[in-house]
Design an enzyme around this catalytic site. Structure first.
Site, PDB file in Angstrom:
ATOM      1  CG  ASN A 110      -0.392   0.706   2.409  1.00 16.39           C
ATOM      2  OD1 ASN A 110      -0.419   1.930   2.512  1.00 16.39           O
ATOM      3  ND2 ASN A 110       0.166  -0.089   3.337  1.00 16.39           N
ATOM      4  CG  PHE A 114      -0.312   9.276   7.230  1.00 19.26           C
ATOM      5  CD1 PHE A 114      -0.233   7.919   7.486  1.00 19.26           C
ATOM      6  CD2 PHE A 114       0.635  10.112   7.818  1.00 19.26           C
ATOM      7  CE1 PHE A 114       0.769   7.392   8.294  1.00 19.26           C
ATOM      8  CE2 PHE A 114       1.636   9.607   8.631  1.00 19.26           C
ATOM      9  CZ  PHE A 114       1.706   8.240   8.866  1.00 19.26           C
ATOM     10  CB  SER A 174       3.820   5.723   7.141  1.00 15.71           C
ATOM     11  OG  SER A 174       3.338   5.606   5.804  1.00 15.71           O
ATOM     12  CG  ASN A 176       3.076   4.469   1.843  1.00  9.23           C
ATOM     13  OD1 ASN A 176       3.858   4.088   0.989  1.00  9.23           O
ATOM     14  ND2 ASN A 176       2.351   3.642   2.571  1.00  9.23           N
ATOM     15  CB  THR A 177       4.186  10.604   4.949  1.00 10.70           C
ATOM     16  OG1 THR A 177       2.804  10.251   5.014  1.00 10.70           O
ATOM     17  CG2 THR A 177       4.327  12.101   5.158  1.00 10.70           C
ATOM     18  CG  ASN A 245       4.330   1.351   9.444  1.00 11.63           C
ATOM     19  OD1 ASN A 245       3.633   0.883   8.552  1.00 11.63           O
ATOM     20  ND2 ASN A 245       4.105   2.537   9.980  1.00 11.63           N
TER      21      ASN A 245
END
Length: 347
Positions: A110, A114, A174, A176-177, A245
């Site tokens: 994924n 957020f 994460s 993804n940030t 994570n």
């Protein structure tokens, strides 16, 4: 059995659509009083971070980002729930598609970013929920906030969720940030934890009660980073560590469809590495910080492995996608059996 029948239909949908559809279905089933009967909660009292969990198997953050489905999810047998990650302001997250199944490997990639409706919406949902059990709230920073100003976002969320949380998780892991994981090391980590702890102490005094703080870290850490984080956890008196994570690694899934998609990999391919990281932290922390194991648990034996590595509790997410809610009971039963063996051995 019911999930085995519905899973092919869910897997025919795009993953994010299936995710939302499943949560809405659970909501309807809960309103019809069907869930508690199907998935009775098993008592196996566990203390972690000074909080008493009904059992040591919890829901990981990410599944219910906005706290919209707390009551329904609480009926699936979990001993505790963690909602979020939530940010100060609403944000859409990354462009779709941003979630991909690797069914042959039992994995999920994924790059959600957020996506959430903001901390105020989450708090309103928590207020409306009837659930009285342990509720963790996972907080992060907005994507538009420069990483050097990340503390401002964490303090903003911390101040708002404090009176509603059983514990609060600081998510700096994460993938993804942009640049978020840079907060896991060096002066950035020290400054962040120092600022969070200063705010935390003020809130505990103002409210007259103490809400534990946990840090959620990545599995993609080297030995020096593990040493550094462990020292910081002790230095700043952080109550818990959630390991781990998702991973940026693609070891073991290189040949599967979607393996080249950007984002964090979760599920079974993560299981070994997350458990290794958990064990390394347990060795360094020597019981001074409580550990929660998450990553790649899709059967009861893997839940027990997390406890053997040093965790006092575990969390599930991707395993639920492949196994369904019955996985919760299986993990509780396996942990109960392991604890019984421990008691017999100690006796």
């Amino acid at each position: 059995m019911s999930y085995a029948l519905i899973r092919p239909y869910l897997f025919s949908m795009p993953p994010e659509q299936a995710h939302e559809w499943t949560l809405q279905l659970l909501q309807k089933a809960n309103k019809a009083h069907l869930l508690g009967f199907a998935y009775p909660k098993q008592a196996l009292l566990t203390s972690c971070m000074g909080v008493h969990f009904a059992n040591p198997v919890g829901l990981a953050a990410g599944l219910d980002k906005n706290g919209e489905y707390i009551d329904a999810l609480s009926e699936l047998g979990f001993g505790f729930l963690e909602i979020g990650t939530v940010t100060p302001q609403p944000q859409d997250g990354n462009d779709k598609p941003r979630m991909f199944r690797l069914p042959q490997a039992g994995g999920i990639i994924n790059r959600m970013g957020f996506n959430n409706k903001g901390v105020d919406t989450l708090i309103n949902n928590v207020k409306k929920a009837k659930y009285q059990g342990v509720l963790g709230i996972n907080i992060g920073k907005n994507a538009i906030t420069p990483v050097e100003n990340a503390l401002d976002d964490y303090v903003y969320c911390l101040e708002r969720v404090y009176p509603y949380a059983s514990y609060i998780t600081i998510n700096i892991s994460s993938p993804n940030t942009k640049n978020l994981r840079s907060l896991q090391s060096g002066s950035a980590l020290s400054e962040l934890l120092d600022g969070i702890k200063t705010c935390h102490q003020r809130l505990a005094t103002d409210y007259g009660f103490y809400v534990p703080i946990a840090l959620k870290i990545a599995p993609d850490l080297d030995e020096s980073q593990i040493d550094e984080i462990a020292k910081s956890l002790i230095e700043f008196d952080i109550d818990g560590l959630i390991a781990t994570n998702t991973t940026l690694s693609r070891v073991g899934v290189e040949d599967f469809e979607h393996s080249d998609e950007a984002g964090g990999l979760s599920g079974r391919p993560l299981s070994h590495q997350s458990t290794v990281i958990l064990s390394q932290f347990a060795e360094r922390l020597s019981g001074k910080v409580d550990l929660i194991g998450v990553g790649g648990i899709d059967n009861g034996n893997l839940a027990v492995k997390k406890l053997k590595a040093g965790a006092c509790a575990v969390q599930l997410y991707s395993g639920l996608v492949y196994r369904g809610p019955a996985l919760v009971q299986e993990c509780v039963q396996s942990i109960a059996g392991y604890k019984d063996l421990q008691r017999d051995f100690d006796a």
